[in-house]
Design an enzyme around this catalytic site. Structure first.
Site, PDB file in Angstrom:
ATOM      1  N   CYS A 113       0.803  -1.228   0.000  1.00  0.00           N
ATOM      2  CA  CYS A 113       0.000   0.000   0.000  1.00  0.00           C
ATOM      3  C   CYS A 113       0.836   1.278   0.000  1.00  0.00           C
ATOM      4  CB  CYS A 113      -0.954  -0.003   1.192  1.00  0.00           C
ATOM      5  SG  CYS A 113      -2.165  -1.343   1.114  1.00  0.00           S
ATOM      6  N   HIS A 253      -2.908   7.285   1.735  1.00  0.00           N
ATOM      7  CA  HIS A 253      -3.404   5.976   1.315  1.00  0.00           C
ATOM      8  C   HIS A 253      -4.796   5.785   1.907  1.00  0.00           C
ATOM      9  CE1 HIS A 253      -4.034   1.790   0.799  1.00  0.00           C
ATOM     10  NE2 HIS A 253      -3.738   1.455   2.046  1.00  0.00           N
ATOM     11  N   ASN A 283     -10.234   0.431  -0.426  1.00  0.00           N
ATOM     12  CA  ASN A 283      -8.777   0.402  -0.364  1.00  0.00           C
ATOM     13  C   ASN A 283      -8.244  -0.192  -1.665  1.00  0.00           C
ATOM     14  OD1 ASN A 283      -6.076  -0.233   0.125  1.00  0.00           O
ATOM     15  ND2 ASN A 283      -6.433  -0.902   2.227  1.00  0.00           N
TER      16      ASN A 283
END
Length: 326
Positions: A113, A253, A283
């Protein structure tokens, strides 16, 4: 060092939308639970014939078009992904072929990520070299293929998509001013796909156990993220000689809205200074930051001269931030 910065942006998102209500029909969950715990309301899911490289090539093509650069003028492609088309060859190379950027080198960055944060740092350094004029940095993921759709502790969080940025030389004082990157491999098993590598090659027994799917220790990730996010923001600002009061926008993020809120509180900054789109896309791992950056710019939330921080955190464990003068 020669100044380098983003001159073109692009995003690619599958057309299929999967809502929390859709998930509630498949696993024991609810729209209220998912929204309150994560901030996610829907996410995009790639069609069966769409791979990570397809989304990467589409986003990359849009970034090139915005910058007025042809595919054969690209010198290097850096692709941040943790959901590659195949274990090898490089998904960046597959993307290069789909773009028609046959004069470019290409390689993948695997930092989960925080992959795009790492990729942008590398790309900015290459673009400063006199031999590299056009560096394409892409974050692309198709997490829907690596999730166990029966595991409600992971499957409802993620979505598919891609974002891309063309990095070129820019006027002094603009562009990527610096980066701050960290890793702690002692926490590598907090987020992982347990089987499929040389440690645990795929076998019928492991597949029966679901070890070929993405695994995440949610509590450990929360504890890590609320420390890593503020640390990375402060780290890159300190390194570049700026303070929190100088920041115009943070592009984090998009893991969890509550992680973002808690981290912004710890920084002493209002949520108005954090761009979020997690409610629409979930996500997207390595794709979440470039997609959010693309949308923030298109919506006028980032303007010329603004000081922008992009910050990522996730598997590895790895985390980091870039500081950009837009």
């Amino acid at each position: 060092m020669t100044s380098t910065g983003i001159t073109g942006l692009g995003a690619a998102l599958p057309s299929k939308v999967m809502t929390n209500g859709d998930w509630a029909k498949l696993v024991e969950t609810s729209d209220e639970w998912i929204t309150s715990k994560t901030g996610i309301r829907e996410r995009r899911i790639a069609e069966a014939d769409v791979c990570t490289s397809d989304l990467a090539a589409e986003a990359g093509s849009k970034a090139l078009k915005e910058a007025g650069v042809k595919p054969d003028e690209v010198d290097l492609i850096i692709l941040a992904t943790s959901s590659p088309d195949v274990p090898l060859s490089s998904t960046a190379a597959i993307t290069q072929a789909k773009l028609g950027a046959f004069n470019a080198g290409a390689f993948d960055v695997l930092a989960v990520c925080s992959g795009w944060v790492h990729g942008l740092d590398v790309g900015a350094r290459y673009a400063a070299d006199p031999n590299y004029d056009n560096v394409l940095v892409i974050g692309a993921e198709v997490y829907s293929r690596i999730l166990n759709w029966k595991d409600r502790t992971t499957c409802v969080y993620f979505g598919d998509g891609s974002g891309a940025a063309l990095v070129q030389k820019v006027e002094d004082g603009r562009g990527v001013l610096g980066s701050w990157l960290r890793a702690d491999g002692r926490g590598a098993q907090v987020i992982e796909i347990p089987a499929g590598g040389v440690r645990n090659p795929i076998s019928a027994s492991l597949m029966e156990q679901g070890k070929q799917y993405f695994y995440m220790n949610g509590k450990a990730v929360w504890d890590f993220a609320i420390e890593a996010f503020p640390q990375a923001v402060r780290g890159v600002l300190d390194r570049c000689g700026y303070g929190l009061e100088d920041v115009d926008m943070i592009i984090p993020h998009q893991a969890n809205i509550n992680i973002i809120k808690t981290s912004m509180e710890r920084l002493g900054l209002p949520m108005e200074k954090a761009f979020t789109n997690i409610h629409r896309y979930g996500n997207m791992a390595g794709a979440s930051i470039p997609v959010a950056l693309c949308e923030a710019v298109s919506e006028g939330k980032i303007r010329g001269g603004d000081l922008v921080v992009t910050v990522g955190y996730g598997g590895g464990l790895a985390w980091g931030a870039n500081l950009i003068r837009w």
